[in-house]
Design an enzyme around this catalytic site. Structure first.
Site, short mmCIF file in Angstrom:
data_model
loop_
_atom_site.label_atom_id
_atom_site.label_comp_id
_atom_site.label_asym_id
_atom_site.label_seq_id
_atom_site.Cartn_x
_atom_site.Cartn_y
_atom_site.Cartn_z
N LYS A 131 0.86 -1.19 0.00
CA LYS A 131 0.00 0.00 0.00
C LYS A 131 0.88 1.22 0.00
CE LYS A 131 -4.45 0.76 0.09
NZ LYS A 131 -5.51 -0.18 -0.31
N ASP A 171 -7.00 4.11 -4.70
CA ASP A 171 -7.62 3.92 -3.38
C ASP A 171 -8.30 5.26 -3.10
OD1 ASP A 171 -7.56 1.84 -1.01
OD2 ASP A 171 -7.32 3.77 -0.04
N1 GLU Z 1 -7.16 -0.01 -3.12
C1 GLU Z 1 -7.86 -1.20 -3.50
C2 GLU Z 1 -7.88 -2.17 -2.34
O1 GLU Z 1 -7.99 -1.74 -1.21
C3 GLU Z 1 -7.39 -1.76 -4.82
C4 GLU Z 1 -5.93 -2.11 -4.90
C5 GLU Z 1 -5.47 -2.51 -6.31
O2 GLU Z 1 -6.27 -2.54 -7.24
O3 GLU Z 1 -4.27 -2.78 -6.44
O4 GLU Z 1 -7.86 -3.35 -2.49
#
Ligand code: GLU
Length: 454
Positions: A131, A171
């Protein structure tokens, strides 16, 4: 917070995590939720302790923090802090979104990166957990300022990522516009057109159905639960959805397509209640076209009432419903709200956001016969479809909407069945926190052990 776990081994580890990562309450919460649920796996999987998988898995492989300086529209230099937490790459390249929000700090990104390991594992696709983000607030910024920030952010991040190394995505605060600016900058620096980011626009390698995927996936997951456990469906159900961003909008769309009536949405300033059912075209115009606030919905729809709610939109949970889908942000649904929801007859709580339900609220739902689905299982549709975008980029192909959507539905139903079966196997039937954590863990653990001391 004083987190205690009954199992001594797990409790010792929890205390070590807290001591080693002081002042990181969200990270502690996510680790506690995980460690406190996996005790049933220990007797069946002694290798978890013998190979010190848990000690390793709670420690990020790499944490990157950097300065992001950019010039605003008044010619002034602004400084933000950028992060990328590369948590675990045992089963695939690091994968996870970029959050742009003033609340972002190390603790929040570590909790998100940690949960992403198990979520990505549950999708069945080869993706590790990561993240990233920044305390930059895109709200109220001009397109030019957002571009200046994204370019500066990528001027550092580019050296840490790559299509086979780490593939960031959207996100909170990061949508197609931000991904576009970041992709352009990456391509310019590296001189390579690759699938280094997902959530791209269709014109340069994005996948159909990626925009809809998290919200649609949540409804596919909850629908599988309704069918298997209650012999029912969304048809005729009253649904309350918090948030009004990408996840909430497409959860509303799919719930409506499946015959439900969605009566409320929110943002960080308040919520709208529309007993006649949310008119989604108006919400999309406000949020996606004008980047406005949800209060405008009540100005445009006579049947709707807006309630300002400075308390982080807790008021939305006082609206009676059969199904509650928290799709805003972490810890938005607390014990008081859980009690109100249960008193009002809620049957299913499906997390669309990451960790939106506090630990005591989760326990209250589980103790009171409410089906509770943790975000790492029920919101995995977004990252799963990112995985499908990576496949298409590698093959230099693009699939139809129907093809991606069908795969997404299959993945979400599969996650439901895996999580349900795992919970049952360890004697915790219908406890999807246990099911998701153990099922997600075992695949990663197997890979970590096979790869030796990493
Ligand atoms: N931010 C999204 C999650 O919490 C998607 C992450 C992504 O597509 O890599 O899973």
């Amino acid at each position: 917070m004083d987190y205690k776990i009954e199992n001594e081994y797990l409790n010792d580890l929890m205390q070590k995590v807290m001591a080693r990562n002081a002042n990181e309450p969200e990270f502690h919460q996510a680790v506690y939720e995980f460690l406190n649920s996996i005790a049933p796996a220990l007797p069946v999987h002694p290798e978890l302790i013998e190979k010190q998988v848990l000690e390793r898995i709670v420690e990020p492989e790499r944490q990157i923090m950097f300065r992001v300086a950019w010039i605003d529209d008044n010619g002034r230099i602004q400084v933000n802090r950028g992060y990328r937490i590369q948590f675990n790459s045992a089963i695939g390249p690091y994968k996870g979104g970029i959050r742009l929000h003033p609340s972002v700090n190390l603790s929040i990104l570590k909790f998100l990166g940690f949960e992403q390991i198990f979520k990505n594992s549950l999708t069945g696709l080869p993706m590790g957990g990561a993240k990233g983000g920044s305390d930059f607030d895109p709200k109220g910024k001009s397109d030019n300022e957002v571009m200046a920030f994204c370019q500066s952010f990528m001027r550092e991040l580019y050296r840490h990522i790559g299509p086979d190394c780490d593939v960031p995505a959207g996100d909170i605060g990061t949508g197609a516009r931000e991904i576009g600016f970041m992709f352009g900058q990456y391509k310019k620096i590296v001189n390579e057109f690759s699938g280094v980011l997902t959530g791209k626009k269709l014109s340069f390698g994005g996948s159909l159905a990626r925009t809809e995927a998290t919200g649609y996936g949540l409804c596919y997951f909850v629908n599988a639960l309704l069918r298997e456990k209650m012999d029912t469906s969304f048809e005729g159900k009253t649904v309350v959805i918090s948030g009004s961003g990408n996840v909430a909008i497409y959860a509303t769309e799919k719930a409506q397509q499946l015959g439900a009536k969605v009566v409320a949405l929110s943002d960080s300033n308040g919520y709208v209640y529309d007993p006649e059912g949310i008119k989604l075209d108006i919400v999309k115009d406000i949020k996606e076209v004008k980047r406005g606030r949800i209060s405008e919905y009540a100005d445009r729809v006579p049947s709707a009432k807006y309630t300002a709610d400075a308390n982080g939109s807790k008021g939305i949970w006082t609206i009676p419903c059969d199904i509650a889908l928290p799709c805003a942000t972490q810890n938005e649904l607390n014990l008081d709200s859980a009690k109100t929801l249960v008193a009002n007859g809620v049957k299913v709580v499906g997390e669309g956001a990451n960790m939106p339900t506090t630990l005591d609220a989760t326990k209250f739902f589980q103790d009171n016969g409410v089906f509770f689905t943790p975000g790492k299982a029920s919101n995995a549709g977004g990252v799963a479809t990112s995985g499908l975008e990576m496949c298409q980029n590698s093959a230099r192909l693009s699939w139809t909407f129907e093809e991606v959507d069908a795969r997404l539905k299959g993945i979400m139903e599969n996650i439901f069945h895996t999580v349900d079966a795992t919970a049952k196997e360890v004697g915790c039937e219908n406890n999807y926190v246990v099911g998701a954590n153990i099922a997600g863990l075992l695949k990663v653990s197997d890979a970590m052990i096979a790869q030796g001391c990493i």
